[in-house]
Write a protein that holds these residues in place. Structure first.
Motif, mmCIF file in Angstrom:
data_model
loop_
_atom_site.group_PDB
_atom_site.id
_atom_site.type_symbol
_atom_site.label_atom_id
_atom_site.label_comp_id
_atom_site.label_asym_id
_atom_site.label_seq_id
_atom_site.Cartn_x
_atom_site.Cartn_y
_atom_site.Cartn_z
ATOM 1 N N LEU A 248 0.840 -1.203 0.000
ATOM 2 C CA LEU A 248 0.000 0.000 0.000
ATOM 3 C C LEU A 248 0.872 1.249 0.000
ATOM 4 N N LYS A 249 1.930 1.209 0.791
ATOM 5 C CA LYS A 249 2.836 2.361 0.871
ATOM 6 C C LYS A 249 3.581 2.551 -0.452
ATOM 7 N N ARG A 250 3.878 1.411 -1.102
ATOM 8 C CA ARG A 250 4.660 1.490 -2.347
ATOM 9 C C ARG A 250 3.785 1.615 -3.585
ATOM 10 N N HIS A 251 2.492 1.892 -3.386
ATOM 11 C CA HIS A 251 1.542 2.084 -4.497
ATOM 12 C C HIS A 251 1.493 0.887 -5.429
ATOM 13 N N GLU A 252 1.469 -0.306 -4.845
ATOM 14 C CA GLU A 252 1.384 -1.506 -5.680
ATOM 15 C C GLU A 252 -0.060 -1.848 -6.041
ATOM 16 N N PHE A 253 -1.003 -1.137 -5.414
ATOM 17 C CA PHE A 253 -2.413 -1.433 -5.692
ATOM 18 C C PHE A 253 -2.978 -0.454 -6.725
ATOM 19 N N SER A 254 -3.892 -0.970 -7.524
ATOM 20 C CA SER A 254 -4.545 -0.099 -8.501
ATOM 21 C C SER A 254 -5.961 -0.626 -8.740
ATOM 22 N N LEU A 255 -6.716 0.139 -9.516
ATOM 23 C CA LEU A 255 -8.090 -0.288 -9.808
ATOM 24 C C LEU A 255 -8.266 -0.545 -11.301
ATOM 25 N N VAL A 256 -9.105 -1.527 -11.589
ATOM 26 C CA VAL A 256 -9.555 -1.718 -12.964
ATOM 27 C C VAL A 256 -11.081 -1.614 -12.935
ATOM 28 N N TYR A 257 -11.663 -1.342 -14.093
ATOM 29 C CA TYR A 257 -13.107 -1.120 -14.139
ATOM 30 C C TYR A 257 -13.744 -2.044 -15.170
ATOM 31 N N GLN A 258 -14.796 -2.715 -14.750
ATOM 32 C CA GLN A 258 -15.503 -3.586 -15.686
ATOM 33 C C GLN A 258 -16.835 -2.928 -16.067
ATOM 34 N N PRO A 259 -17.045 -2.688 -17.371
ATOM 35 C CA PRO A 259 -18.270 -2.011 -17.812
ATOM 36 C C PRO A 259 -19.528 -2.842 -17.517
ATOM 37 N N ILE A 260 -20.608 -2.154 -17.245
ATOM 38 C CA ILE A 260 -21.907 -2.798 -17.020
ATOM 39 C C ILE A 260 -22.888 -2.163 -18.020
ATOM 40 N N VAL A 261 -23.536 -3.026 -18.799
ATOM 41 C CA VAL A 261 -24.410 -2.514 -19.855
ATOM 42 C C VAL A 261 -25.871 -2.548 -19.429
ATOM 43 N N ASP A 262 -26.566 -1.464 -19.752
ATOM 44 C CA ASP A 262 -27.999 -1.386 -19.482
ATOM 45 C C ASP A 262 -28.722 -1.941 -20.709
ATOM 46 N N LEU B 104 -10.972 -3.297 -17.049
ATOM 47 C CA LEU B 104 -10.005 -2.497 -17.811
ATOM 48 C C LEU B 104 -9.350 -1.423 -16.952
ATOM 49 N N THR B 105 -8.121 -1.097 -17.295
ATOM 50 C CA THR B 105 -7.491 0.039 -16.621
ATOM 51 C C THR B 105 -8.238 1.296 -17.054
ATOM 52 N N LEU B 106 -8.016 2.387 -16.362
ATOM 53 C CA LEU B 106 -8.768 3.612 -16.648
ATOM 54 C C LEU B 106 -8.616 4.029 -18.115
ATOM 55 N N ASP B 107 -7.379 4.023 -18.624
ATOM 56 C CA ASP B 107 -7.144 4.431 -20.019
ATOM 57 C C ASP B 107 -7.919 3.560 -20.985
ATOM 58 N N LYS B 108 -7.839 2.255 -20.722
ATOM 59 C CA LYS B 108 -8.518 1.319 -21.622
ATOM 60 C C LYS B 108 -10.033 1.458 -21.508
ATOM 61 N N LEU B 109 -10.503 1.772 -20.305
ATOM 62 C CA LEU B 109 -11.948 1.981 -20.128
ATOM 63 C C LEU B 109 -12.398 3.142 -21.006
ATOM 64 N N LEU B 110 -11.607 4.223 -21.008
ATOM 65 C CA LEU B 110 -11.973 5.397 -21.814
ATOM 66 C C LEU B 110 -11.991 5.035 -23.300
ATOM 67 N N ASP B 111 -11.004 4.246 -23.738
ATOM 68 C CA ASP B 111 -10.977 3.766 -25.128
ATOM 69 C C ASP B 111 -12.225 2.959 -25.444
ATOM 70 N N PHE B 112 -12.522 2.052 -24.498
ATOM 71 C CA PHE B 112 -13.673 1.170 -24.686
ATOM 72 C C PHE B 112 -14.957 1.982 -24.824
ATOM 73 N N LEU B 113 -15.123 2.950 -23.939
ATOM 74 C CA LEU B 113 -16.341 3.762 -23.951
ATOM 75 C C LEU B 113 -16.466 4.526 -25.271
ATOM 76 N N ARG B 114 -15.311 5.000 -25.754
ATOM 77 C CA ARG B 114 -15.305 5.757 -27.011
ATOM 78 C C ARG B 114 -15.900 4.891 -28.133
ATOM 79 N N LYS B 115 -15.497 3.599 -28.137
ATOM 80 C CA LYS B 115 -15.974 2.712 -29.205
ATOM 81 C C LYS B 115 -17.429 2.273 -28.980
ATOM 82 N N TRP B 116 -17.767 2.017 -27.704
ATOM 83 C CA TRP B 116 -19.089 1.439 -27.386
ATOM 84 C C TRP B 116 -20.208 2.482 -27.449
ATOM 85 N N GLN B 117 -19.942 3.656 -26.850
ATOM 86 C CA GLN B 117 -21.026 4.648 -26.756
ATOM 87 C C GLN B 117 -21.015 5.547 -27.991
ATOM 88 N N PHE B 118 -21.469 5.039 -29.070
ATOM 89 C CA PHE B 118 -21.446 5.887 -30.259
ATOM 90 C C PHE B 118 -22.526 6.944 -30.153
#
Ligand code: C2E
Ligand code: CA
Ligand code: CA
Length: 534
Positions: free
Chosen positions: A291-305, A520-534
């Protein structure tokens, strides 16, 4: 003094005489009224340096009637005084014994459990300390006994029935053991037994089997037949620990192993459990440093309505890449963090990071909500819940954009404090989802009693669908109930097109899974959203 002893009321009623006490010379040294000497006088002797004098007094009318009165008064007063003294002494003794009784009661309350009358945790720890500190090499065994499904009895029949069950269990345990064995109730449905001077491992093994068999015979509680089993963990002194705390912890671990192995059984603490404990300790320390060495991170999984076909939510999932670059699964480290308490720091990190990322996603033009997992242990403290809310607000996020995912076991266990916190969070706008629905003792009952906005059905619920007709029928039933209760359903672990189509056809509300996207990592999530949410 003379006047008092004669019962004098007025000086005028008496005659006085004073003479020096020398034989034959009374006439010479006499004062007062000499007729006193002929009456029924009272006298005292007074010693002075020149000799002894006698002072006498007698009533003028020669009657000592008053003296008799006074005599009786004194006697009665004496008796009364004596009686009072005795009463006082008696009272003193009685008070003392009451005090002693009170002290004994306090001592009992401090050391005994009021329901079963068995020694409590404190008395047990004292006893264990004595045993381990006495320095003898006497072997003994600790049996940590936990009733299986005691909560269900409490929930369905009420606390009084639960208490009765505990009393009956205590009686059965007593009947199974020798006078030299020690039994205590150390928690809700937890008992411990210390077996002194046992002959062999087998004896303990047999005893545990016997206890379990005996406890699983039905109990009759208020006309109800109750059947309960138990899980027993066993630690031996000195092999499994030299200190009381260590022995108890190891017996507890063994009990957990028994529970995991399917309950109604017993487990000896062993090398495997020891290794597991050590592994957990190592993971704990590495996580703390990580935790101190910033080894933790978050990924995000999209949820579709399903209704719009758009990604309207995503679930934040924790990732840990340790010093050596190994990626460790949350399924492995979250349970350890929950046990060791590090979950609080981890949870804090997750919320903070998710809030920061939410702002980034919104600034990029995607108004999606984020779901955050919360462990049961994180919901113990109202102050912490308030800190979460202020963290959300500080980042300028509407509370409605945050969903907390909790497992259904939390709702089942009926933990008042946690439920209160959930109610509070929801009253502040946060949404709640029941995670992994369908893995535990899912009960539709809990859904109507507790504040939830979503249920997330576990992937095991539809892993065989649509081929498995039973799964399809269950899914259909669940969706109908949820709709009736105004709760939205999120299907987890959607991996195939056929599952997706089935869910869509059954009018499920949301879907999440590899079929849509992996986390997905945050960057990849943004890429994904760009393609998915036309
Ligand atoms: P979960 O909350 O049920 O999360 C869903 C898990 O299923 C995730 O595993 C996800 O990667 C995985 N998954 C998603 N789609 C699919 C699919 O289509 N097929 C299959 N087979 N799996 C899929 P992950 O990320 O390894 O997380 C495991 C568990 O760890 C989570 O289960 C959650 O209980 C816990 N967890 C993860 N992050 C956190 C956190 O920040 N806090 C807490 N308290 N627990 C967390
Ligand atoms: Ca989850
Ligand atoms: Ca889940």
């Amino acid at each position: 003094q003379l006047m008092i002893s004669s019962g004098l009321t007025s000086v005028d009623d008496y005659l006085f005489a004073l003479k020096k006490n020398i034989k034959d010379s009374e006439e010479l040294f006499q004062r007062g009224d000499p007729s006193v000497w002929q009456k029924d006088y009272v006298a005292i002797e007074i010693d002075v340096s020149s000799g002894q004098w006698i002072l006498a007094l007698a009533p003028k009318d020669n009657g000592w009637a008053k003296r008799d009165n006074i005599y009786w008064i004194i006697i009665i007063a004496g008796w009364t005084l004596s009686f009072l003294m005795i009463a006082f002494m008696y009272n003193l003794v009685a008070t003392q014994s009451r005090l002693r009784t009170a002290l004994t009661t306090i001592d009992r309350q401090a050391n005994f459990d009021s329901i079963t009358d068995l020694p409590n945790r404190r008395a047990f720890v004292d006893y264990l300390n004595q045993l381990t500190q006495s320095g003898n090499d006497q072997h003994f065994a600790i049996l940590f006994i936990d009733l299986d499904h005691f909560k269900e009895v409490n929930d369905s029949l009420g606390h009084d029935a639960g208490d009765e069950l505990l009393v009956s269990v205590a009686e059965r345990l007593r009947s199974q053991l020798r006078g030299s064995d020690f039994i205590a109730r150390i928690g809700g449905d937890e008992f411990v037994v210390v077996i002194n001077r046992f002959k062999s491992h087998e004896v303990i093994n047999d005893l545990a089997t016997q206890i379990n068999r005996h406890l699983s015979e039905p109990f009759t509680l208020r006309q109800n037949q109750i059947q309960t089993t138990c899980s027993i963990g066993i630690a031996l002194y000195p092999d499994d620990g030299m200190k009381a705390a260590e022995l108890l912890k190891n017996a507890d671990l063994a009990m957990y192993a028994a529970k995991t192995a399917g309950r109604r059984t017993h487990y000896f603490f062993n090398d495997e459990l020891r290794a597991q404990t050590e592994r957990q300790n190592t993971i704990h320390n590495r996580m703390r440093d990580g935790l101190k060495r910033h080894e933790f991170s978050l990924v995000y999984q999209p949820i579709v309505d399903f209704s719009s076909g758009k990604v309207t939510k995503c679930e934040a999932l924790l990732r840990w890449k340790d010093e050596d670059g190994n990626v460790i699964s949350p399924a492995e480290f979250i349970p350890v963090a929950e046990r060791t308490g590090l979950i609080h720091e981890l949870g804090q990190f997750v919320l903070e990071q998710a809030c920061i990322d939410w702002v980034t996603v919104h600034k990029s033009g995607y108004p999606i909500e984020v779901s955050i997992n919360r462990s049961e242990r994180e919901l113990n403290d109202m102050e912490v819940a308030k800190q979460w809310l202020s963290c959300i607000k500080q980042h300028g996020i509407p509370t409605e954009s945050i969903t907390f995912e909790i497992t259904e076991s939390l709702l089942m266990s009926n933990k008042q404090r946690q439920l209160q916190i959930l109610h509070y969070l929801r009253s502040q706008g946060v949404q709640l989802a029941i995670d992994d629905f369908g893995t535990g003792y899912s009960s539709i009952n809990y859904l109507q009693r507790y504040p939830v906005d979503y249920i997330k059905i576990d992937r095991s619920f539809l892993n065989q669908a649509p081929d498995d007709r039973v799964q399809v029928a269950l899914l259909d039933a669940l969706l109908r109930v949820a709709r009736a209760l105004d709760i939205d359903v999120i299907a987890e672990g959607v991996e195939t097109k056929r599952q997706w189509e089935l869910l869509q056809q059954q009018q499920c509300d949301f879907a999440q899974g590899y079929f849509i996207s992996e986390p997905l990592t945050l960057d990849k999530l943004l890429d994904f959203l760009r393609k998915w949410q036309f």
